[in-house]
Write an enzyme that holds these catalytic residues in place. Structure first.
Site, PDB file in Angstrom:
ATOM      1  N   ILE A  13       0.848  -1.205   0.000  1.00  0.00           N
ATOM      2  CA  ILE A  13       0.000   0.000   0.000  1.00  0.00           C
ATOM      3  C   ILE A  13       0.880   1.250   0.000  1.00  0.00           C
ATOM      4  O   ILE A  13       0.572   2.250  -0.664  1.00  0.00           O
ATOM      5  CB  ILE A  13      -0.977  -0.018   1.203  1.00  0.00           C
ATOM      6  N   PHE A  81       2.789   3.444   7.571  1.00  0.00           N
ATOM      7  CA  PHE A  81       2.381   2.098   7.143  1.00  0.00           C
ATOM      8  C   PHE A  81       3.185   1.011   7.843  1.00  0.00           C
ATOM      9  O   PHE A  81       2.729  -0.121   7.912  1.00  0.00           O
ATOM     10  CB  PHE A  81       2.640   1.901   5.639  1.00  0.00           C
ATOM     11  N   SER A 125      -7.400  -0.742  10.351  1.00  0.00           N
ATOM     12  CA  SER A 125      -7.996  -1.863   9.613  1.00  0.00           C
ATOM     13  C   SER A 125      -9.410  -2.111  10.095  1.00  0.00           C
ATOM     14  O   SER A 125      -9.734  -1.862  11.268  1.00  0.00           O
ATOM     15  CB  SER A 125      -7.146  -3.106   9.878  1.00  0.00           C
ATOM     16  N   TYR A 149      -2.960  -9.067  16.277  1.00  0.00           N
ATOM     17  CA  TYR A 149      -2.853  -8.047  15.224  1.00  0.00           C
ATOM     18  C   TYR A 149      -3.920  -6.966  15.431  1.00  0.00           C
ATOM     19  O   TYR A 149      -3.639  -5.764  15.431  1.00  0.00           O
ATOM     20  CB  TYR A 149      -3.011  -8.705  13.848  1.00  0.00           C
ATOM     21  N   LYS A 153      -3.788  -2.759  16.367  1.00  0.00           N
ATOM     22  CA  LYS A 153      -4.424  -1.663  15.608  1.00  0.00           C
ATOM     23  C   LYS A 153      -5.319  -0.832  16.531  1.00  0.00           C
ATOM     24  O   LYS A 153      -5.354   0.398  16.441  1.00  0.00           O
ATOM     25  CB  LYS A 153      -5.218  -2.214  14.414  1.00  0.00           C
TER      26      LYS A 153
HETATM   27  N1  UFG Z   1     -10.512 -16.965   1.277  1.00  0.00           N
HETATM   28  C1  UFG Z   1     -10.655 -18.206   0.690  1.00  0.00           C
HETATM   29  N2  UFG Z   1      -9.533 -18.886   0.327  1.00  0.00           N
HETATM   30  C2  UFG Z   1      -8.270 -18.396   0.514  1.00  0.00           C
HETATM   31  C3  UFG Z   1      -8.132 -17.125   1.123  1.00  0.00           C
HETATM   32  C4  UFG Z   1      -9.270 -16.440   1.494  1.00  0.00           C
HETATM   33  O1  UFG Z   1     -11.790 -18.684   0.510  1.00  0.00           O
HETATM   34  O2  UFG Z   1      -7.294 -19.089   0.178  1.00  0.00           O
HETATM   35  C5  UFG Z   1     -11.713 -16.192   1.650  1.00  0.00           C
HETATM   36  C6  UFG Z   1     -11.816 -15.894   3.136  1.00  0.00           C
HETATM   37  O3  UFG Z   1     -12.426 -16.950   3.816  1.00  0.00           O
HETATM   38  C7  UFG Z   1     -12.624 -14.599   3.116  1.00  0.00           C
HETATM   39  C8  UFG Z   1     -12.187 -13.905   1.830  1.00  0.00           C
HETATM   40  O4  UFG Z   1     -11.636 -14.933   1.005  1.00  0.00           O
HETATM   41  O5  UFG Z   1     -13.999 -14.882   3.017  1.00  0.00           O
HETATM   42  C9  UFG Z   1     -11.145 -12.830   2.038  1.00  0.00           C
HETATM   43  O6  UFG Z   1     -10.025 -13.367   2.747  1.00  0.00           O
HETATM   44  P1  UFG Z   1      -8.633 -12.604   2.882  1.00  0.00           P
HETATM   45  O7  UFG Z   1      -7.701 -13.518   3.619  1.00  0.00           O
HETATM   46  O8  UFG Z   1      -8.203 -12.102   1.554  1.00  0.00           O
HETATM   47  O9  UFG Z   1      -9.003 -11.323   3.735  1.00  0.00           O
HETATM   48  P2  UFG Z   1      -9.651 -11.217   5.198  1.00  0.00           P
HETATM   49  O10 UFG Z   1     -10.949 -10.514   4.994  1.00  0.00           O
HETATM   50  O11 UFG Z   1      -9.686 -12.494   5.921  1.00  0.00           O
HETATM   51  O12 UFG Z   1      -8.544 -10.339   5.942  1.00  0.00           O
HETATM   52  C10 UFG Z   1      -8.378  -8.992   5.654  1.00  0.00           C
HETATM   53  C11 UFG Z   1      -6.918  -8.569   5.923  1.00  0.00           C
HETATM   54  C12 UFG Z   1      -6.603  -8.618   7.395  1.00  0.00           C
HETATM   55  C13 UFG Z   1      -7.663  -7.922   8.217  1.00  0.00           C
HETATM   56  C14 UFG Z   1      -9.020  -8.472   7.868  1.00  0.00           C
HETATM   57  C15 UFG Z   1     -10.126  -7.811   8.649  1.00  0.00           C
HETATM   58  O13 UFG Z   1      -6.030  -9.409   5.232  1.00  0.00           O
HETATM   59  O14 UFG Z   1      -5.376  -7.960   7.610  1.00  0.00           O
HETATM   60  O15 UFG Z   1      -9.266  -8.281   6.471  1.00  0.00           O
HETATM   61  O16 UFG Z   1     -10.150  -6.466   8.345  1.00  0.00           O
HETATM   62  F1  UFG Z   1      -7.422  -8.117   9.534  1.00  0.00           F
END
Ligand code: UFG
Length: 335
Positions: A13, A81, A125, A149, A153
């Site tokens: 970012i 950041f 976040s 984490y 924040k």
């Molecule tokens: N997902 C999958 N398969 C994967 C990875 C993710 O199905 O291999 C799904 C997750 O279950 C979720 C969606 O895709 O439904 C998004 O997942 P991410 O891991 O991309 O993102 P998150 O929403 O879990 O996490 C993000 C940030 C974190 C933060 C969080 C809450 O990465 O730093 O949002 O704000 F803490």
């Protein structure tokens, strides 16, 4: 023109925000320890902007390097950041997260105070909202943490809220940043197997990973898979420019969500990415991932009212720009 320090400015970012700030006419200095940034990012930023990048390699925990930056430059504001950001890793190494994310912030604030710099934009976040049924989430929703984490924040926000009135603080709560710069020269580039959805899908598209595991298809959502508010990293970067301008012009702080207000399911993202890269992408349905919530979307109105911020780019733009970046990298380095 105002001069801005970006800690973590070579990261995902941070580097996009660097370009948005340069575009908006700011002078920018980067401090980064390159723990999660490639060493060639500054050269890429120079290629894109056609001007030298001022980069200090150093850690926000190192008070001497901070003093050096503030003595070499008259800094008007800071965008902070530099932090650790993997939820799962934070459970394994909570002390590292507190040291870097909370200790680093305190060190930075004290160096800023010493140098008389009292304008800061802080990377927060949506994780500060915890697991909630209230969707989309307004900024006045109570904060609660579900991981070390998230704790760091919330602690960062609370520390910033204690600062005296002559400080102006912009707290930006990011939803799910994805995509890459329009030049396709910078983007997200995780070393290991990605935890996040779009970087993982990207590696399925390049053939580096066989197939995506979709974590759960029995949530109460339109297709049963998790819903998130994905925001293009270039929109997010522009949000930082607006936040900084507001702090510098008004001397007033703000706490805002940066999201689109729109939710997409995991399968929506798979289909949009498939469209962008022109191939079917293999996936299988897997069990829910621990700690995941069904839905997480932003109420975006406050950022619009306070900063005039509105995300402009679509999910298709996010996937196309990610694919342009990832496929270009692959051509340069096929191994
Ligand atoms: N997902 C999958 N398969 C994967 C990875 C993710 O199905 O291999 C799904 C997750 O279950 C979720 C969606 O895709 O439904 C998004 O997942 P991410 O891991 O991309 O993102 P998150 O929403 O879990 O996490 C993000 C940030 C974190 C933060 C969080 C809450 O990465 O730093 O949002 O704000 F803490």
């Amino acid at each position: 023109m105002a001069k801005i320090l970006l800690t973590g400015g070579a990261g995902y970012i941070g580097s996009h925000t660097y370009l948005a700030l340069i575009d908006a006419g700011f002078d920018v200095v980067i401090l980064d320890n390159f723990s999660n940034a490639k060493p060639d990012v500054p050269a890429r930023l120079e290629d894109i902007t056609g001007r030298p990048a001022h980069v200090y390699e150093g850690d926000v925990l190192d008070r001497a390097v901070l003093e050096q930056v503030f003595s070499d430059h008259t800094i008007d504001g800071v965008v902070h950041f530099a932090a650790l950001k993997a939820v799962g890793e934070s459970v394994e190494k909570p002390l590292d997260y507190m040291q870097t994310n909370v200790g680093g912030l305190l060190n930075l604030l004290s160096a800023m105070d010493h140098a008389g710099v009292r304008r800061i934009v802080f990377s927060s976040s949506a994780t500060v909202y915890g697991d909630t049924d209230i969707q989309p989430i307004p900024e006045d929703h109570p904060r609660t943490y579900t991981s070390p984490y998230a704790f760091t924040k919330i602690a960062g926000e609370q520390i910033l809220e204690q600062l005296p009135d002559d400080w102006a603080v912009g707290i930006l709560r990011y939803f799910n940043p994805v995509g890459a710069h329009g030049s396709a020269m910078i983007g997200e580039d995780p070393e290991d197997i990605p935890n996040n959805l779009v970087p993982y899908i990207a590696k399925v598209a390049t053939g580096e990973l066989e197939r995506l595991s979709v974590f759960g298809d029995d949530y109460d959502t339109p297709d049963g898979t998790g819903v998130r508010d994905y925001i293009h990293v270039e929109d997010l970067a522009e949000g930082h420019v607006l936040s900084l301008k507001s702090l510098l012009e008004t001397g007033e702080g703000h706490t805002v969500n940066l999201g689109t207000g729109e939710g997409s399911t995991v399968l929506d993202v798979v289909h949009a990415y498939s469209e962008a890269c022109g191939q079917d992408l293999a996936y299988k349905i897997a069990p829910r991932r621990d700690g995941d919530v069904a839905v997480l979307t932003a109420r975006p109105e406050r950022a619009k009212e306070h900063l005039g911020f509105e995300a402009k780019r679509s999910l298709a733009d996010m996937c196309r720009s990610s694919w342009a970046w990832v496929s270009g990298q692959r051509r340069n380095d096929p191994n």
